[in-house]
Design a protein around this motif. Structure first.
Motif, PDB file in Angstrom:
ATOM      1  N   UNK A   1       1.593  -5.673   2.854  1.00  0.00           N
ATOM      2  CA  UNK A   1       2.449  -6.577   2.089  1.00  0.00           C
ATOM      3  C   UNK A   1       3.410  -5.794   1.200  1.00  0.00           C
ATOM      4  N   UNK A   2       2.912  -4.721   0.603  1.00  0.00           N
ATOM      5  CA  UNK A   2       3.738  -3.936  -0.321  1.00  0.00           C
ATOM      6  C   UNK A   2       3.086  -2.584  -0.548  1.00  0.00           C
ATOM      7  N   UNK A   3       3.901  -1.606  -0.982  1.00  0.00           N
ATOM      8  CA  UNK A   3       3.400  -0.285  -1.352  1.00  0.00           C
ATOM      9  C   UNK A   3       3.907   0.028  -2.759  1.00  0.00           C
ATOM     10  N   UNK A   4       2.975   0.194  -3.664  1.00  0.00           N
ATOM     11  CA  UNK A   4       3.321   0.464  -5.061  1.00  0.00           C
ATOM     12  C   UNK A   4       3.347   1.964  -5.324  1.00  0.00           C
TER      13      UNK A   4
ATOM     14  N   UNK B   1       7.958  14.341  -3.764  1.00  0.00           N
ATOM     15  CA  UNK B   1       7.314  13.114  -3.304  1.00  0.00           C
ATOM     16  C   UNK B   1       6.284  12.599  -4.289  1.00  0.00           C
ATOM     17  N   UNK B   2       5.202  12.048  -3.748  1.00  0.00           N
ATOM     18  CA  UNK B   2       4.218  11.336  -4.572  1.00  0.00           C
ATOM     19  C   UNK B   2       2.820  11.873  -4.288  1.00  0.00           C
ATOM     20  N   UNK B   3       2.004  11.891  -5.349  1.00  0.00           N
ATOM     21  CA  UNK B   3       0.614  12.339  -5.171  1.00  0.00           C
ATOM     22  C   UNK B   3      -0.354  11.165  -5.038  1.00  0.00           C
ATOM     23  N   UNK B   4       0.149   9.951  -5.203  1.00  0.00           N
ATOM     24  CA  UNK B   4      -0.706   8.766  -5.045  1.00  0.00           C
ATOM     25  C   UNK B   4       0.154   7.547  -4.780  1.00  0.00           C
ATOM     26  N   UNK B   5      -0.448   6.537  -4.206  1.00  0.00           N
ATOM     27  CA  UNK B   5       0.233   5.267  -3.958  1.00  0.00           C
ATOM     28  C   UNK B   5      -0.821   4.186  -3.797  1.00  0.00           C
ATOM     29  N   UNK B   6      -0.393   2.951  -3.952  1.00  0.00           N
ATOM     30  CA  UNK B   6      -1.299   1.820  -3.784  1.00  0.00           C
ATOM     31  C   UNK B   6      -0.719   0.869  -2.756  1.00  0.00           C
ATOM     32  N   UNK B   7      -1.497   0.580  -1.728  1.00  0.00           N
ATOM     33  CA  UNK B   7      -1.057  -0.315  -0.653  1.00  0.00           C
ATOM     34  C   UNK B   7      -1.692  -1.682  -0.866  1.00  0.00           C
ATOM     35  N   UNK B   8      -0.879  -2.722  -0.770  1.00  0.00           N
ATOM     36  CA  UNK B   8      -1.409  -4.090  -0.791  1.00  0.00           C
ATOM     37  C   UNK B   8      -1.515  -4.562   0.645  1.00  0.00           C
ATOM     38  N   UNK B   9      -2.760  -4.699   1.120  1.00  0.00           N
ATOM     39  CA  UNK B   9      -2.986  -5.074   2.508  1.00  0.00           C
ATOM     40  C   UNK B   9      -2.678  -6.526   2.785  1.00  0.00           C
ATOM     41  N   UNK B  10      -2.609  -6.868   4.056  1.00  0.00           N
ATOM     42  CA  UNK B  10      -2.367  -8.251   4.474  1.00  0.00           C
ATOM     43  C   UNK B  10      -3.497  -9.146   3.994  1.00  0.00           C
TER      44      UNK B  10
END
Length: 416
Positions: free
Chosen positions: A99-102, A234-243
């Protein structure tokens, strides 16, 4: 003698010896009440954890770089970071499951300086998806946009507390310029939005009293202002919002494997991922195990109560020896005598169990209210508790009942 007649005799016996009956039931009452209270509190805590995690984001997946060996404290190299190209490719490949990647970057704490207003703040760089993933509730203005990201604009989103200090509850601070000083920067930002802070009213998630206000700026602005801007690609972390209907636990492994392929095998870092659903599952599993363990310990008092029931039934058999002899002389079968005393034992335990269930449910409801997550006692444990109390009546009442059934009628009639 039928079941109703045996039940009537048992109740008459209890009425005739009220105090003795109550003391006999006490162990059963305490044991059942303890188990019911613990079951209700366990249900409340499990529900509280699930509800709180839903607020935080139950479909979220955290992906992050972590050292292979924490003891050596390695330095992260530019090639270790997750690049924007990798993110774009990942989002395209798994678009149906995302849904989204924070993305975010903390700039640390600072102080807002606007006229006579001085307020401790923390600055976080964020991308547009950050709002959706982290459940940011905007009440005025807008959040960070793609255009803000591309132009690295000096715009900022503040919370309602800061808004109230600057322009009052009914004021609109959008368009206002404010200055924020941090250890390395002294920047002026234009307010573009106001959000309402997410309140986690749950003592199990008490993070302490942090009065610092969190403000958001475009992540590219935060990276440009950071001291390491030229070394971090770049980035060392991210948060994915799954379906919404997806299996985030399985997708967390997919995400880990995807980003791990781009990481140099000789790097001192590796990729880890964890879904919020797996955290919730582990937390609720631990709570269930803890509740079960405490319930087993509390259930020991049921054993004590059962011994008390056996003891009082043996006394009852002794007191009613002559009555048993008369009944057997009149033709009562051993099975009739046995069932009379077993039913009496069951009635004692059942009444004690019902009192225990009511008391335990009341204690559980009171305790869950203190946890600020009122709940109703679970129906399953309630039925199990009552059936278990009846089982105790049968188990501990059988020996005295069998002893009564095998009394010799001649000896019983002579007994004084």
């Amino acid at each position: 003698m039928n079941l109703l007649e045996n039940t009537r005799l048992a109740l008459e016996g209890l009425r005739a010896n009220k105090m003795r009956a109550l003391l006999t039931m006490l162990g059963i009452i305490i044991g059942i009440a303890s188990v019911m209270a613990i079951s209700t509190l366990g249900s409340a805590m499990t529900g509280s954890v699930s509800k709180t995690m839903d607020k935080i984001g139950s479909k979220n997946i955290s992906v992050y770089l972590t050292p292979k060996n924490y003891d050596s404290q390695p330095t992260m190299q530019p090639e270790d970071y997750i690049t924007q190209d990798e993110l774009d490719s990942f989002k395209t490949m798994y678009s149906s499951q995302i849904q989204a990647i924070s993305l975010s970057k903390s700039m640390g704490s600072g102080e807002l300086d606007s006229g006579y207003i001085h307020k401790d703040v923390s600055i976080t760089g964020a991308n547009p998806d950050y709002r959706l993933v982290n459940n940011i509730n905007l009440v005025q203005g807008r959040f960070v946009s793609d255009r803000d990201i591309q132009s690295s604009r000096n715009v900022i989103i503040i919370d309602t507390t800061l808004r109230n200090n600057l322009v009052g509850v009914d004021g609109d601070p959008t368009g206002m310029d404010i200055t924020v000083k941090t250890k390395t920067t002294n920047e002026t930002y234009t307010v573009i939005g106001v959000y309402e802070k997410l309140v986690i009213d749950n003592p199990l998630f008490n993070m302490g009293d942090d009065t610092r206000v969190e403000c958001f700026i475009p992540i590219t602005t935060a990276m440009a202002l950071g001291s390491e801007a030229t070394t971090i690609p770049g980035y060392d972390s991210l948060t994915i919002m799954g379906a919404a209907n997806g299996d985030t636990t399985a997708f967390a492994k997919t995400a880990k494997d995807y980003f791990l392929k781009s990481l140099d095998p000789l790097s001192d870092y590796t990729i880890e991922s964890q879904s919020m659903e797996s955290i919730v599952s582990e937390a609720t599993g631990m709570l269930s195990t803890l509740s079960l363990g405490i319930s087993v310990i509390a259930g020991i008092s049921l054993l004590v109560g059962g011994i008390g029931v056996m003891n009082i039934m043996l006394v009852s058999v002794t007191e009613r020896t002559k009555e048993i002899g008369i009944r057997k002389a009149l033709g009562a079968r051993n099975s009739a005598i046995r069932s009379q005393f077993i039913i009496e034992s069951i009635i004692i335990c059942l009444i004690g169990g019902m009192i225990g269930v009511a008391l335990g449910a009341a204690l559980g409801i009171f305790g869950s209210s203190l946890l600020k997550f009122p709940t109703t006692p679970p129906f399953g444990p309630m039925i199990i508790a009552l059936c278990f109390s009846m089982g105790i009546g049968v188990f501990f009442g059988y020996y005295p009942a069998n002893k009564a059934a095998h009394l010799d009628p001649i000896d019983a009639l002579r007994y004084e």
